[in-house]
Enzyme design. Structure first.
Site, PDB file in Angstrom:
ATOM      1  N   PHE A   1      16.129  -0.419   6.245  1.00  0.00           N
ATOM      2  CA  PHE A   1      16.079  -1.089   4.948  1.00  0.00           C
ATOM      3  C   PHE A   1      15.857  -0.012   3.889  1.00  0.00           C
ATOM      4  O   PHE A   1      14.769   0.564   3.783  1.00  0.00           O
ATOM      5  CB  PHE A   1      14.964  -2.127   4.866  1.00  0.00           C
TER       6      PHE A   1
ATOM      7  N   ASP B   1      13.204   8.459   3.954  1.00  0.00           N
ATOM      8  CA  ASP B   1      12.924   7.397   2.992  1.00  0.00           C
ATOM      9  C   ASP B   1      11.460   6.995   3.141  1.00  0.00           C
ATOM     10  O   ASP B   1      11.090   6.273   4.066  1.00  0.00           O
ATOM     11  CB  ASP B   1      13.844   6.203   3.247  1.00  0.00           C
TER      12      ASP B   1
ATOM     13  N   LYS C   1       7.957   2.583  -5.243  1.00  0.00           N
ATOM     14  CA  LYS C   1       6.870   1.616  -5.096  1.00  0.00           C
ATOM     15  C   LYS C   1       5.541   2.146  -5.631  1.00  0.00           C
ATOM     16  O   LYS C   1       5.269   2.052  -6.809  1.00  0.00           O
ATOM     17  CB  LYS C   1       6.766   1.144  -3.649  1.00  0.00           C
TER      18      LYS C   1
END
Length: 407
Positions: free
Chosen positions: A144, A229, A258
């Site tokens: 993801f 990531d 984030k």
């Protein structure tokens, strides 16, 4: 998904989310309050965007101060926080990447991943001599990395893909955790291997301990970039600044997002080798809001919180306690499996028991009724990601509620 299934109250919101039935009005630290005045302990932390809790005083102060000065210039002009931002972020992340560091600021995690893919391709053409338009990137199943059209092109989540083709070529999907599959997929066109050190959306899936070190060695031998990531796993969540540190791996590029925005503004970045990011010259890539003054002010304050290492150590210590308590629920037969790393857990429900939750959504609704916020993923799995600032007694209270909800 049709609008009739999960309409907004006004019917004006596109139905691309299915939120739990709670409307949050205020938040502070690990707690939020809904519009009816009921308090909840937040065990999701906005998928790790709120690593430091809601409205952390240092982050709010940095934002307030900058709001009174300057919020946006675009990158047509410099501003006084851009260089301090670069120094702060490379100072924190630079020691953990392979080579002298450089940073490219963006806004969202998906933008950071897109930026890394573009940089890797351009580096492959200009430095490695890959044939034009032939660059390939090896990625992992269960990944993801966002929901842009390019990123969903190499997702195997049908909800993310269905209806959005045609898909972008140039990606090879191999099983996650299988270093030999990575080896077999690398050829003369490969410019990068893009991986999550821990797969968050998949349910906090932690690969074998030798996986990332082996992939790092493969990439080095083949002159291929290793892109990590760390949008969810980075910035303290796993008990270290980066999850890659846990296995002694230094990627060529790292994507951040984030928590870099402190839950206040969207901030992301690619950090890594200057010789790679340096191929992106004026006009080849950009963002109007990327590296804006407000974002830089908050991100610098985030780096200040992480620099002493106390939050990372706290996540590691509380994570050990979290793992022990969840393991006891497995021993009791209330959970099928748990996976933990730092203050982050994926819990899997087993077969439905009389009176027990039917799936992850049902468990989250039971937790909601007990004053705890969590979120399901992939049916029978629930992720737990409390703010790193949570107190041990608060964590224990949430885990008591979890046990009660399971029973």
């Amino acid at each position: 998904m049709s609008t009739s299934l999960h309409p907004s109250r006004s019917g004006l919101l596109a139905p691309n989310y299915h939120p739990l039935p709670v409307t949050i009005a205020t938040g502070e630290g690990c707690w939020v309050t809904d519009t009816d005045g009921r308090r909840y302990l937040d065990l999701l932390a906005a998928y790790s965007a709120l690593n430091f809790g809601h409205r952390h005083p240092a982050l709010v102060a940095a934002a307030h101060h900058q709001l009174d000065r300057l919020t946006l210039t675009s990158r047509a002009f410099d501003h006084e926080l851009l260089e301090p931002f670069a120094q702060a972020v490379t100072g924190l992340i630079g020691p953990h990447v392979a080579g002298p560091p450089m940073v490219l600021p963006m806004n969202t995690g998906a933008e950071a991943v897109e930026t890394a893919v573009k940089a890797a391709r351009k580096w492959g053409y200009e430095v490695r001599g890959v044939a034009p338009d032939q660059a390939s990137v090896v990625v992992a199943s269960g990944n993801f990395h966002g929901r842009t059209t390019t990123i969903v092109s190499f997702s195997d989540d049908e909800d993310a893909r269905r209806g959005f083709g045609p898909f972008t070529p140039g990606f090879r999907v191999v099983p996650y955790g299988d270093a030999e599959a990575v080896r077999a997929a690398i050829d003369e066109t490969t410019v990068a291997v893009l991986l999550e050190p821990v797969q968050g959306e998949q349910g906090v899936v932690v690969p074998p301990a030798d996986y990332l070190p082996t992939v790092r060695a493969l990439c080095t031998a083949a002159d291929v970039l290793l892109v990590a990531d760390e949008v969810q796993s980075g910035l303290g969540r796993t008990g270290s600044t980066l999850a890659c540190e846990l296995v002694g791996v230094r990627p060529d590029l790292v994507t951040l997002g984030k928590a870099l925005g402190g839950g206040i503004v969207p901030v992301s970045a690619v950090v890594g080798r200057a010789d790679v990011l340096g191929v992106l010259t004026a006009g080849t890539h950009g963002s109007t809001f990327g590296g804006n003054p407000l974002a830089c002010a908050v991100a610098i304050a985030v780096v200040d919180l992480l620099t002493p290492g106390t939050l990372q150590a706290r996540a590691a210590e509380l994570g050990t306690h979290l793992a022990a308590r969840l393991g006891a629920l497995v021993d009791e037969g209330l959970l099928a499996r748990v996976r933990t790393v730092g203050l982050w857990a994926g819990i899997d429900l087993g077969p439905t028991r009389p009176g027990g939750p039917t799936d992850g959504r049902d468990l989250c609704e039971r937790l909601l009724a007990r004053g705890v916020l969590a979120k399901d993923t992939h049916g029978a799995t629930v992720r737990l990601a409390p703010p790193l600032t949570i107190e041990r007694d608060e964590l224990d209270g949430a885990l008591d509620a979890l046990a009660d909800a399971l029973r």
